[in-house]
Scaffold this active site. Structure first.
Site, mmCIF file in Angstrom:
data_model
loop_
_atom_site.group_PDB
_atom_site.id
_atom_site.type_symbol
_atom_site.label_atom_id
_atom_site.label_comp_id
_atom_site.label_asym_id
_atom_site.label_seq_id
_atom_site.Cartn_x
_atom_site.Cartn_y
_atom_site.Cartn_z
ATOM 1 N N ASP A 1 -3.421 -7.353 6.080
ATOM 2 C CA ASP A 1 -2.496 -6.225 6.040
ATOM 3 C C ASP A 1 -1.059 -6.731 6.145
ATOM 4 O O ASP A 1 -0.629 -7.162 7.214
ATOM 5 C CB ASP A 1 -2.793 -5.252 7.179
ATOM 6 C CG ASP A 1 -2.068 -3.932 7.023
ATOM 7 O OD1 ASP A 1 -1.055 -3.887 6.271
ATOM 8 O OD2 ASP A 1 -2.492 -2.947 7.648
ATOM 9 N N CYS B 1 -6.962 1.777 2.156
ATOM 10 C CA CYS B 1 -6.542 0.899 3.257
ATOM 11 C C CYS B 1 -6.236 1.770 4.467
ATOM 12 O O CYS B 1 -6.675 2.915 4.531
ATOM 13 C CB CYS B 1 -5.373 -0.004 2.856
ATOM 14 S SG CYS B 1 -3.779 0.817 2.618
ATOM 15 N N CYS C 1 0.764 -0.060 1.809
ATOM 16 C CA CYS C 1 0.882 -1.483 1.437
ATOM 17 C C CYS C 1 -0.210 -1.909 0.462
ATOM 18 O O CYS C 1 0.027 -2.042 -0.732
ATOM 19 C CB CYS C 1 0.837 -2.375 2.683
ATOM 20 S SG CYS C 1 2.236 -2.166 3.812
ATOM 21 N N ARG C 2 -1.409 -2.139 0.978
ATOM 22 C CA ARG C 2 -2.471 -2.752 0.177
ATOM 23 C C ARG C 2 -3.058 -1.833 -0.879
ATOM 24 O O ARG C 2 -3.172 -2.213 -2.049
ATOM 25 C CB ARG C 2 -3.586 -3.269 1.087
ATOM 26 C CG ARG C 2 -3.136 -4.367 2.013
ATOM 27 C CD ARG C 2 -4.193 -4.702 3.040
ATOM 28 N NE ARG C 2 -4.362 -3.568 3.961
ATOM 29 C CZ ARG C 2 -5.315 -3.486 4.882
ATOM 30 N NH1 ARG C 2 -6.206 -4.459 5.003
ATOM 31 N NH2 ARG C 2 -5.387 -2.436 5.687
ATOM 32 N N ASN D 1 -2.130 3.562 3.527
ATOM 33 C CA ASN D 1 -1.859 3.872 2.126
ATOM 34 C C ASN D 1 -0.393 3.657 1.756
ATOM 35 O O ASN D 1 0.177 4.397 0.972
ATOM 36 C CB ASN D 1 -2.316 5.295 1.789
ATOM 37 C CG ASN D 1 -2.360 5.594 0.298
ATOM 38 O OD1 ASN D 1 -2.072 6.702 -0.121
ATOM 39 N ND2 ASN D 1 -2.734 4.626 -0.524
#
Length: 158
Positions: free
Chosen positions: A127, A10, A15-16, A13
């Site tokens: 996001d 993402c 959250c998702r 690096n």
């Protein structure tokens, strides 16, 4: 058989992609493939290198009893093309940024995460750093990780 290596990518690096890394590792362990599949995550940007997952990601993983122990942000590098079999980008911008690096044209398994979920209306995993909607991201990540593991099981582990 050598190990299958999967990386989620993402923007930062935190959250998702760490959510996907943790969820995928949880599913892999539950199916008994922890010795066959290696999982990691990274970000295309360098803002959060060395930091743990975002508080919202940690909270939703804690709620679902999924470990993120030891996870820290790192940046995607060209070396990842050689180190990973599957590079799964959380949105179209991440996919574009990964494809902009030398070596991406020789890597056939760079995919956009939402392509694993053709019945969803979203083209990108939103996001939650900006939307705050960690629950929706978790729902998508859970479904997409299951679909990816099903694919790997069918194509690689038979």
């Amino acid at each position: 058989m050598s190990q299958i290596k999967v990386e989620f990518v993402c923007l930062g690096n935190i959250c998702r992609s760490p959510m996907a890394e943790a969820v995928f590792r949880h599913l892999v362990n539950a199916r008994g493939y922890s010795d066959k599949i290696v999982i990691d995550s990274s970000g295309t940007g360098d803002w959060h290198i060395g930091r743990p997952p975002h508080e919202g990601t940690r909270r939703i993983l804690d709620t679902n009893h999924i470990s993120y122990e030891g996870m820290v942000a790192r940046q995607f590098t060209e070396q990842d093309f050689e180190n990973f079999d599957y590079i799964v980008c959380m949105d179209s911008n991440n996919l574009r940024d990964v494809h902009a690096l030398p070596g991406s044209d020789q890597h056939s398994k760079v995919i956009r995460f939402m392509d694993l979920l053709p019945d969803e209306k979203e083209e990108n995993v939103p996001d939650p750093y900006y939307t705050g909607n960690f629950e929706e991201v978790y729902r998508l990540v859970q479904a997409g990780c299951k679909a990816l593991l099903d694919r790997i099981e069918q194509e690689e582990l038979q």
